[in-house]
Design an enzyme around this catalytic site. Sequence first.
Site, PDB file in Angstrom:
ATOM      1  CD1 TRP A 103      -8.881  44.397  54.880  1.00 33.38           C
ATOM      2  CD2 TRP A 103     -10.142  45.651  56.229  1.00 33.38           C
ATOM      3  NE1 TRP A 103      -8.734  43.916  56.156  1.00 33.38           N
ATOM      4  CE2 TRP A 103      -9.501  44.667  57.006  1.00 33.38           C
ATOM      5  CE3 TRP A 103     -11.003  46.557  56.871  1.00 33.38           C
ATOM      6  CZ2 TRP A 103      -9.683  44.556  58.391  1.00 33.38           C
ATOM      7  CZ3 TRP A 103     -11.187  46.443  58.253  1.00 33.38           C
ATOM      8  CH2 TRP A 103     -10.532  45.456  58.988  1.00 33.38           C
ATOM      9  CG  ASP A 172      -6.641  50.101  52.920  1.00 35.30           C
ATOM     10  OD1 ASP A 172      -5.568  50.166  53.567  1.00 35.30           O
ATOM     11  OD2 ASP A 172      -7.659  49.523  53.356  1.00 35.30           O
ATOM     12  CE  LYS A 196      -3.950  45.000  59.875  1.00 37.26           C
ATOM     13  NZ  LYS A 196      -4.889  45.520  58.918  1.00 37.26           N
TER      14      LYS A 196
HETATM   15  C1  PLP Z   1      -6.336  46.017  58.999  1.00 33.76           C
HETATM   16  C2  PLP Z   1      -6.805  46.692  57.776  1.00 33.76           C
HETATM   17  C3  PLP Z   1      -7.722  47.765  57.826  1.00 33.76           C
HETATM   18  C4  PLP Z   1      -8.326  48.258  59.117  1.00 33.76           C
HETATM   19  O1  PLP Z   1      -7.457  49.048  59.790  1.00 33.76           O
HETATM   20  P1  PLP Z   1      -7.866  49.849  61.141  1.00 33.76           P
HETATM   21  O2  PLP Z   1      -6.642  50.639  61.391  1.00 33.76           O
HETATM   22  O3  PLP Z   1      -8.171  48.805  62.167  1.00 33.76           O
HETATM   23  O4  PLP Z   1      -9.042  50.680  60.821  1.00 33.76           O
HETATM   24  C5  PLP Z   1      -8.066  48.374  56.638  1.00 33.76           C
HETATM   25  N1  PLP Z   1      -7.563  47.962  55.467  1.00 33.76           N
HETATM   26  C6  PLP Z   1      -6.687  46.942  55.373  1.00 33.76           C
HETATM   27  C7  PLP Z   1      -6.153  46.531  54.045  1.00 33.76           C
HETATM   28  C8  PLP Z   1      -6.286  46.275  56.530  1.00 33.76           C
HETATM   29  O5  PLP Z   1      -5.421  45.255  56.450  1.00 33.76           O
END
Ligand code: PLP
Length: 361
Positions: A103, A172, A196
């Site tokens: 990511w 993030d 998540k």
């Molecule tokens: C799942 C995830 C993403 C991607 O998220 P989307 O909403 O599908 O764009 C980005 N960063 C992390 C840490 C993730 O676990």
Amino acid sequence: MEKRIINFNPGPAALPLPVLEQIRDEFLNYKGTGMSIIETSHRSREFENVLNDAIERTKRLLGLGEDFHVLFIQGGASLQFCMIPMNLAIEGRPVDYINTGTWSTKAIKEAEIQKKDVRVIASSEDENFSYIPKNFTVDEDASYLHFTSNNTIKGTQWSKFPEAGDVPLVCDMSSDIMSRPFNPEPFGLIYAGAQKNIGPSGSALVIIRKDMLERVPKDLPTMLKYTTYVDKNSLFNTPACFVIYVISLVLKWLEESIGGLEQMEKINREKAKLIYDYIDSTEFYRGTARKDSRSMMNITFRLPSEEIEKRFVEEALKEGLGGLKGHRSVGGCRASIYNAIGVDEVKTLVEFMAEFERRAG
Ligand SMILES: *Cc1c(COP(=O)(O)O)cnc(C)c1O
């Protein structure tokens, strides 16, 4: 399958059962309106109450002061990879990133596409992203320092966040937001795809410190600048109403049933410890993340062979334990134990792991 499984999916992921039950119970007729919340105008008083409830709960749970805005932006965490450099890079000053896996790598790529002056000041790529880098220096001239608090795919997590002085942190937190308390002050921006730990897919939760808004270039397209979402309280256009509604219920559950983030962290620590202690007590299972970098949310492990891993995942599902396959890019197994997974469910997994080992080991 007649029964619900214990759901270890990485995302979209398990949600608290009382939340799902409430959604079901009020799905056809929301609070006497005679219609579903997903049939209701986003400009209605009912929906504005839901939106503001989600915002207020976010602020209370994270202890955000008046200097933060809480926004909901469609496009997931991945659109934030693009919006962050677009909005927050200061002309003539680099944007710094720490690369801890898939990511982070994607976030870096989006800044590079925009031809920003990208510096990767630390990376754990040399050891297949199995650890969180420790030794790096943050240059005071950086626009911001971006990192990924929990690496969903590799199973690593920052236990203590990087220190960057006056350089705002940008993070993030898709896979560990609301899993533990932290000090929000050093953060210029925090974002998380909802699917998540806080809701279904379809929106990112974005928390932005007010001083960051001064950086937003005036000539950006309307939907790609943070100021649009701030000025209209995330209601410039139709937001992801259903997602925001579910988020508000999940946060209510966190506040009222769990008792807040300190309590949540305690439970999350207990859950992770149960699995890691078991993994460390046997040769049959092998954790893939370095011990000092292990994630409390996504536990990645290998078994003696790919053949045995395949059997493990299949037999687990027969026992009602789902979602244990590792990410397609790394293989192996992964148990995602987000907030909605309880201690007893983790105990059931550990019992299955022990039983499988006796049969296959
Ligand atoms: C799942 C995830 C993403 C991607 O998220 P989307 O909403 O599908 O764009 C980005 N960063 C992390 C840490 C993730 O676990």
